[in-house]
Design a protein around this motif. Structure first.
Motif, PDB file in Angstrom:
ATOM      1  N   GLU A  28     -10.057  23.126   4.308  1.00 13.82           N
ATOM      2  CA  GLU A  28      -9.917  21.879   3.545  1.00 13.82           C
ATOM      3  C   GLU A  28      -8.748  20.898   4.093  1.00 13.82           C
ATOM      4  N   ARG A  29      -8.910  19.557   3.995  1.00 11.08           N
ATOM      5  CA  ARG A  29      -8.057  18.763   4.288  1.00 11.08           C
ATOM      6  C   ARG A  29      -6.962  18.884   3.261  1.00 11.08           C
ATOM      7  N   GLN A  52      -4.304  13.363  -3.646  1.00 14.53           N
ATOM      8  CA  GLN A  52      -5.885  13.701  -3.555  1.00 14.53           C
ATOM      9  C   GLN A  52      -6.374  12.690  -2.478  1.00 14.53           C
ATOM     10  N   SER A  53      -6.990  13.268  -1.535  1.00 11.91           N
ATOM     11  CA  SER A  53      -7.356  12.596  -0.418  1.00 11.91           C
ATOM     12  C   SER A  53      -8.610  11.438  -0.870  1.00 11.91           C
ATOM     13  N   ASN A  90       0.898  -1.283  -0.062  1.00 13.11           N
ATOM     14  CA  ASN A  90       0.037  -0.025  -0.066  1.00 13.11           C
ATOM     15  C   ASN A  90       0.836   1.472  -0.183  1.00 13.11           C
ATOM     16  N   ILE A  91       0.316   2.552  -0.373  1.00 17.71           N
ATOM     17  CA  ILE A  91       0.702   3.532  -0.293  1.00 17.71           C
ATOM     18  C   ILE A  91       0.193   4.252   1.026  1.00 17.71           C
ATOM     19  N   ILE A  92       0.950   4.884   1.964  1.00 13.73           N
ATOM     20  CA  ILE A  92       0.576   5.548   2.963  1.00 13.73           C
ATOM     21  C   ILE A  92       0.519   6.953   2.844  1.00 13.73           C
ATOM     22  N   GLY A  93      -0.479   7.850   3.269  1.00 18.27           N
ATOM     23  CA  GLY A  93      -0.339   9.188   3.130  1.00 18.27           C
ATOM     24  C   GLY A  93      -0.816   9.934   4.237  1.00 18.27           C
TER      25      GLY A  93
END
Length: 127
Positions: free
Chosen positions: A44-45, A110-111, A32-35
């Motif tokens: 905004e987030r 992008q969340s 996985n990618i972890i952000g």
């Protein structure tokens, strides 16, 4: 149950440091990618940093060399070391993950492209 749990937030003076942790449980996240994202009151987030399954790293411009993201796959944990903190870094910090299946770096800024989120940890930087 698969989940992410952040920890390490707190109150720190400007110029100080904190290390945030994002622990994943329920399955391995090595593919996985972890952000890391953050959200300040009334804003905004926004994207902070991410680390790809292969170890590639990308930071938001505002980081300016102050933060370091790293991952320990054996512990299923990702860290965000934050140094030289500023009052404008005050926010709730979230980690998020998704299967790292898209090459584009902009995609992962992008969340909405992350499908599992932690509950967040508060970071407050006093001036």
């Amino acid at each position: 149950q698969v989940q992410l749990v952040e920890s390490g937030g707190g109150l720190v003076e400007a110029g100080g440091s904190l290390r945030l942790s994002c622990a994943a449980s329920g399955r391995t996240f090595s593919t996985n990618i972890i952000g890391w994202f953050r959200q300040a009151p009334g804003k905004e987030r926004e994207f902070v940093a991410h680390i790809r399954r292969g170890g590639n790293i990308y930071y938001a411009d505002f980081v300016e060399g102050r933060f370091t993201i790293s991952r320990d796959n054996a512990k299923n944990t990702v860290y965000l070391q934050m140094n030289t903190l500023k009052p404008e870094d005050t926010a709730v910090y979230y980690c998020a993950t998704a299967v790292d299946s898209v090459i584009s770096t902009d995609y992962w800024r992008q969340s909405r492209n992350y499908n599992l989120w932690g509950q967040g940890t508060q970071v407050t930087v006093s001036s």
